[in-house]
Structures are given as structure tokens and as C-alpha cells.
Motif scaffolding. Structure first.
Motif, PDB file in Angstrom:
ATOM      1  N   LYS B  17      24.600 -13.749 -10.254  1.00  0.00           N
ATOM      2  CA  LYS B  17      25.702 -13.538 -11.212  1.00  0.00           C
ATOM      3  C   LYS B  17      26.827 -12.732 -10.555  1.00  0.00           C
ATOM      4  O   LYS B  17      28.008 -13.049 -10.708  1.00  0.00           O
ATOM      5  CB  LYS B  17      25.209 -12.799 -12.461  1.00  0.00           C
ATOM      6  CG  LYS B  17      24.222 -13.593 -13.296  1.00  0.00           C
ATOM      7  CD  LYS B  17      24.914 -14.721 -14.050  1.00  0.00           C
ATOM      8  CE  LYS B  17      23.971 -15.459 -14.963  1.00  0.00           C
ATOM      9  NZ  LYS B  17      23.224 -16.535 -14.268  1.00  0.00           N
ATOM     10  N   LEU B  18      26.453 -11.699  -9.814  1.00  0.00           N
ATOM     11  CA  LEU B  18      27.451 -10.871  -9.128  1.00  0.00           C
ATOM     12  C   LEU B  18      28.222 -11.720  -8.117  1.00  0.00           C
ATOM     13  O   LEU B  18      29.442 -11.612  -7.980  1.00  0.00           O
ATOM     14  CB  LEU B  18      26.756  -9.708  -8.427  1.00  0.00           C
ATOM     15  CG  LEU B  18      27.659  -8.667  -7.767  1.00  0.00           C
ATOM     16  CD1 LEU B  18      28.543  -8.000  -8.792  1.00  0.00           C
ATOM     17  CD2 LEU B  18      26.833  -7.615  -7.044  1.00  0.00           C
ATOM     18  N   TYR B  19      27.475 -12.594  -7.435  1.00  0.00           N
ATOM     19  CA  TYR B  19      28.034 -13.498  -6.436  1.00  0.00           C
ATOM     20  C   TYR B  19      29.061 -14.431  -7.079  1.00  0.00           C
ATOM     21  O   TYR B  19      30.189 -14.557  -6.593  1.00  0.00           O
ATOM     22  CB  TYR B  19      26.861 -14.296  -5.873  1.00  0.00           C
ATOM     23  CG  TYR B  19      27.120 -15.101  -4.647  1.00  0.00           C
ATOM     24  CD1 TYR B  19      27.034 -14.516  -3.393  1.00  0.00           C
ATOM     25  CD2 TYR B  19      27.391 -16.448  -4.736  1.00  0.00           C
ATOM     26  CE1 TYR B  19      27.231 -15.263  -2.249  1.00  0.00           C
ATOM     27  CE2 TYR B  19      27.593 -17.208  -3.595  1.00  0.00           C
ATOM     28  CZ  TYR B  19      27.509 -16.608  -2.359  1.00  0.00           C
ATOM     29  OH  TYR B  19      27.710 -17.345  -1.240  1.00  0.00           O
ATOM     30  N   SER B  20      28.715 -15.051  -8.215  1.00  0.00           N
ATOM     31  CA  SER B  20      29.675 -15.969  -8.858  1.00  0.00           C
ATOM     32  C   SER B  20      30.866 -15.209  -9.417  1.00  0.00           C
ATOM     33  O   SER B  20      31.988 -15.709  -9.381  1.00  0.00           O
ATOM     34  CB  SER B  20      29.060 -16.772 -10.007  1.00  0.00           C
ATOM     35  OG  SER B  20      27.720 -16.727 -10.019  1.00  0.00           O
ATOM     36  N   PHE B  21      30.611 -14.000  -9.938  1.00  0.00           N
ATOM     37  CA  PHE B  21      31.718 -13.222 -10.500  1.00  0.00           C
ATOM     38  C   PHE B  21      32.733 -12.872  -9.416  1.00  0.00           C
ATOM     39  O   PHE B  21      33.943 -13.090  -9.589  1.00  0.00           O
ATOM     40  CB  PHE B  21      31.184 -11.959 -11.168  1.00  0.00           C
ATOM     41  CG  PHE B  21      32.269 -11.041 -11.673  1.00  0.00           C
ATOM     42  CD1 PHE B  21      32.968 -11.342 -12.824  1.00  0.00           C
ATOM     43  CD2 PHE B  21      32.581  -9.876 -10.992  1.00  0.00           C
ATOM     44  CE1 PHE B  21      33.968 -10.505 -13.292  1.00  0.00           C
ATOM     45  CE2 PHE B  21      33.586  -9.033 -11.457  1.00  0.00           C
ATOM     46  CZ  PHE B  21      34.275  -9.351 -12.605  1.00  0.00           C
ATOM     47  N   THR B  22      32.248 -12.346  -8.272  1.00  0.00           N
ATOM     48  CA  THR B  22      33.196 -11.938  -7.227  1.00  0.00           C
ATOM     49  C   THR B  22      33.907 -13.153  -6.624  1.00  0.00           C
ATOM     50  O   THR B  22      35.086 -13.068  -6.297  1.00  0.00           O
ATOM     51  CB  THR B  22      32.494 -11.135  -6.118  1.00  0.00           C
ATOM     52  OG1 THR B  22      31.293 -11.798  -5.772  1.00  0.00           O
ATOM     53  CG2 THR B  22      32.175  -9.739  -6.571  1.00  0.00           C
ATOM     54  N   ALA B  23      33.187 -14.287  -6.529  1.00  0.00           N
ATOM     55  CA  ALA B  23      33.836 -15.495  -5.983  1.00  0.00           C
ATOM     56  C   ALA B  23      34.956 -15.957  -6.905  1.00  0.00           C
ATOM     57  O   ALA B  23      36.042 -16.313  -6.443  1.00  0.00           O
ATOM     58  CB  ALA B  23      32.805 -16.597  -5.788  1.00  0.00           C
ATOM     59  N   SER B  24      34.709 -15.917  -8.232  1.00  0.00           N
ATOM     60  CA  SER B  24      35.753 -16.349  -9.174  1.00  0.00           C
ATOM     61  C   SER B  24      36.893 -15.341  -9.230  1.00  0.00           C
ATOM     62  O   SER B  24      38.058 -15.719  -9.368  1.00  0.00           O
ATOM     63  CB  SER B  24      35.195 -16.520 -10.584  1.00  0.00           C
ATOM     64  OG  SER B  24      34.154 -17.437 -10.579  1.00  0.00           O
ATOM     65  N   ARG B  25      36.559 -14.056  -9.139  1.00  0.00           N
ATOM     66  CA  ARG B  25      37.605 -13.035  -9.231  1.00  0.00           C
ATOM     67  C   ARG B  25      38.504 -13.074  -7.998  1.00  0.00           C
ATOM     68  O   ARG B  25      39.689 -12.757  -8.082  1.00  0.00           O
ATOM     69  CB  ARG B  25      36.958 -11.654  -9.389  1.00  0.00           C
ATOM     70  CG  ARG B  25      37.963 -10.556  -9.599  1.00  0.00           C
ATOM     71  CD  ARG B  25      37.355  -9.283 -10.125  1.00  0.00           C
ATOM     72  NE  ARG B  25      38.358  -8.235 -10.165  1.00  0.00           N
ATOM     73  CZ  ARG B  25      38.381  -7.186  -9.354  1.00  0.00           C
ATOM     74  NH1 ARG B  25      37.424  -7.021  -8.457  1.00  0.00           N
ATOM     75  NH2 ARG B  25      39.326  -6.295  -9.447  1.00  0.00           N
ATOM     76  N   THR B  74      20.667 -14.479 -18.843  1.00  0.00           N
ATOM     77  CA  THR B  74      21.698 -15.161 -19.626  1.00  0.00           C
ATOM     78  C   THR B  74      22.750 -14.138 -20.035  1.00  0.00           C
ATOM     79  O   THR B  74      22.465 -13.200 -20.778  1.00  0.00           O
ATOM     80  CB  THR B  74      21.108 -15.819 -20.890  1.00  0.00           C
ATOM     81  OG1 THR B  74      20.143 -14.920 -21.435  1.00  0.00           O
ATOM     82  CG2 THR B  74      20.476 -17.143 -20.587  1.00  0.00           C
ATOM     83  N   LEU B  75      23.943 -14.340 -19.484  1.00  0.00           N
ATOM     84  CA  LEU B  75      25.045 -13.430 -19.811  1.00  0.00           C
ATOM     85  C   LEU B  75      25.599 -13.790 -21.176  1.00  0.00           C
ATOM     86  O   LEU B  75      25.735 -14.968 -21.508  1.00  0.00           O
ATOM     87  CB  LEU B  75      26.167 -13.571 -18.782  1.00  0.00           C
ATOM     88  CG  LEU B  75      25.944 -13.008 -17.392  1.00  0.00           C
ATOM     89  CD1 LEU B  75      27.195 -13.213 -16.562  1.00  0.00           C
ATOM     90  CD2 LEU B  75      25.616 -11.539 -17.452  1.00  0.00           C
ATOM     91  N   ASP B  86      27.422 -25.319 -15.328  1.00  0.00           N
ATOM     92  CA  ASP B  86      26.933 -25.499 -13.954  1.00  0.00           C
ATOM     93  C   ASP B  86      26.594 -24.170 -13.273  1.00  0.00           C
ATOM     94  O   ASP B  86      26.386 -24.132 -12.060  1.00  0.00           O
ATOM     95  CB  ASP B  86      27.967 -26.280 -13.119  1.00  0.00           C
ATOM     96  CG  ASP B  86      29.321 -25.588 -13.072  1.00  0.00           C
ATOM     97  OD1 ASP B  86      29.470 -24.557 -13.768  1.00  0.00           O
ATOM     98  OD2 ASP B  86      30.206 -26.068 -12.350  1.00  0.00           O
ATOM     99  N   GLY B  87      26.551 -23.068 -14.038  1.00  0.00           N
ATOM    100  CA  GLY B  87      26.145 -21.789 -13.467  1.00  0.00           C
ATOM    101  C   GLY B  87      27.296 -20.946 -12.981  1.00  0.00           C
ATOM    102  O   GLY B  87      27.117 -19.780 -12.649  1.00  0.00           O
TER     103      GLY B  87
END
Lengths: 143, 146
Positions: B17-25, B74-75, B86-87
Motif C-alpha cells: 500500500k505504501l508502495y502504491s501510494f508513493t508511486a501515485s503521489r 483493505t483501506l 486493480d490494486g
């Protein structure tokens, strides 16, 4: 994440085009005749950016990034120099009749703008470098 | 499924989750940097502390449900961070940067942008390195050697 590289690239392209406009302003700082040789001083061009990248392939890509939306003409009245009706560069009609024409370009101002464009370009470059590092880190997960 | 429990055990879902958040940010920050000289542009970002709270709540819920050692995270949806099917995490930036407006009605703040960029990249690398060490551990277990 590779979309981020497109965003930074659009920023670099926009800043480079801004630099082109500023260079044209500096190059034409003393241009008072138009293409057909009449007295018509060059007007300062102002590059205007807008968010979004119309050249991107996807709808999401178009909503991010930046592009050069318009190159506007400075509407400030052109400056005039000394009164010399015999000069080939003097106005032959209008309110400034007899005065030698000059452009409304301040080269110091343009230089400072160019410096700002350069720094903004470097900021985009730093962002692209960060994207690259992140992509490398992500690829190492697979190795 | 055997593999599901392998990839949702321990800290892997949290790191993911941290990985997807930082990639999107990162995309948002790049967008703000690209628009550094755009008139009328207002920088917007997502709140990192709100995301951390969201993540903490999700971890607490998982702990209450499964004891905390396994199970997917689950956030809860917030106005800024929405988990997609898709996560990935879909970010809607609404947190203003709070800087003063310049004459071209832009509130650019280059120092803060660059600081955010570096912080976000480092967080991404931390998540990526920790995730990698988890996968290395799995690989060692599968190969039966360290």
C-alpha cells in the motif's frame, strides 16, 4: 510511474519553448523594421503556460503535465527614442511622427526570465531523475 | 490458496500500500513541478498524514480480524485516496499547499516541492527495499538455502 516521466518531459519541453521565445525577444531587442522594411517595432512575445498535455496519448495523460498554450504579444506601447525626422527608423505618421522607433523589450527583464526558465527546467530534470531512480528500485524487485 | 497466504503475510500488504501510494503521489508532485511557471495554477497534494492514519486503521482492522499475521489489507476510501479494483490507489489531490499567491495567481513553492519530491522518493525506496527483503526471504525459503 512511467507517466511521471511524461509529465516531467512535458515540463522540460514547455520550458525549452519558453526559452526559445525569450531568446527571440532578446535577439529582436533592436528590431524596429518589419519584414517589408516599414517602421513597425518588434513587440515582446510572452510565453503563457497552461496545465495539461494535449499531445499525450491517454485521457489521464492529457490531464497531467504542462504545455505552452499561447505566445501573446505585449500590448504595451512601443518606446520611442530621440526626435529625428530624417532618420530611416523614424515614424512617418501617427502620434510619434518624427520620433525614432524603439522596441518595448527590456533585455535585463528577459535575461531574468531566461534564468527562471532554466531553473524550472532543472527542477523538471530533478523530478525525472527521481522517477528514474524509483523505476530502477521497482525493477530490482523482479531481479 | 497457498500463494495468496504467502503474499499477504506479515508486512507485505502494508508495504504494498505504501508502495502504491508513493508511486501515485510521485505523479502529483511531478505535475506540480511541471506547472511551476503556469499562471493561475494552484498546487495541490494529498495529505500524507491522512494516508498514514488510513493505513494504521487498516492494520488495526486486520489485527482484530485475523490476529495481524496474515490477510489482505483493505483501506477505507477517503476523499483523497481511493483503492481501485486493480490494486492501485487513485489519488484526488485536495490539500492546498498554503503558500502565498504571486502576481500571476500561482502559489508555487519550489523548495517545498523539491523537499516533497525527495521525501516521497526516499519513502518509495524504503518500501521497495523492505518489500525486496521480504521477497528474498521467500525465495530463500523456497530454495531451502539462505
Amino acid at each position: 510511474m512511467f507517466g511521471s516521466l511524461d509529465i516531467s518531459a512535458s515540463g522540460m519541453i514547455a520550458q525549452r519553448m519558453r526559452m526559445d521565445v525569450l531568446s527571440a525577444n532578446i535577439a529582436n531587442a533592436n528590431t524596429v523594421l518589419n519584414e517589408s522594411g516599414q517602421v513597425d517595432p518588434y513587440r515582446r512575445r510572452i510565453p503563457l503556460m497552461a496545465p495539461g498535455n494535449p499531445s499525450a496519448g491517454s485521457a489521464q495523460g492529457r490531464s497531467f503535465g504542462v504545455h505552452l498554450a499561447e505566445v501573446a504579444l505585449d500590448q504595451a506601447p512601443p518606446a520611442v527614442r530621440e526626435f529625428d525626422p530624417n532618420s530611416p527608423l523614424a515614424y512617418t505618421s501617427g502620434p510619434f511622427k518624427g520620433y525614432v522607433a524603439a522596441t518595448n523589450i527590456n533585455t535585463t527583464f528577459e535575461q531574468i526570465n531566461a534564468m527562471e526558465a532554466m531553473r524550472a527546467y532543472e527542477a523538471n530534470l530533478a523530478a525525472a531523475e527521481a522517477t528514474k531512480q524509483m523505476a530502477q528500485a521497482a525493477l530490482r524487485l523482479l531481479a | 490458496m497457498l500463494f495468496d497466504s504467502l503474499t499477504t503475510s506479515g508486512s507485505i500488504p502494508t508495504l504494498e500500500k505504501l508502495y502504491s501510494f508513493t508511486a501515485s503521489r510521485h505523479r502529483l508532485i511531478s505535475h506540480n513541478i511541471a506547472n511551476i511557471s503556469t499562471p493561475d495554477f494552484r498546487q495541490a497534494d494529498v495529505s500524507v498524514s491522512n494516508f498514514q492514519e488510513q493505513l494504521r486503521d487498516a492494520v488495526a482492522r486486520r489485527r482484530a480480524e485475523t490476529g495481524g499475521m496474515h490477510g489482505d489489507l483493505t483501506l477505507n476510501e477517503t476523499s483523497e485516496v481511493k483503492p481501485a479494483a486493480d490494486g492501485r490507489l487513485v489519488l484526488t489531490p485536495t490539500t492546498p499547499s498554503g503558500n502565498i499567491l504571486y502576481h500571476d495567481r500561482s502559489n508555487r513553492d519550489l523548495e517545498k516541492l523539491m523537499q516533497d519530491l525527495v521525501e516521497n522518493t526516499m519513502t518509495f525506496r524504503v518500501a521497495s527495499d523492505l518489500l525486496r527483503s521480504r521477497f528474498e526471504l521467500l525465495r530463500a525459503a523456497i530454495a531451502e538455502r539462505a
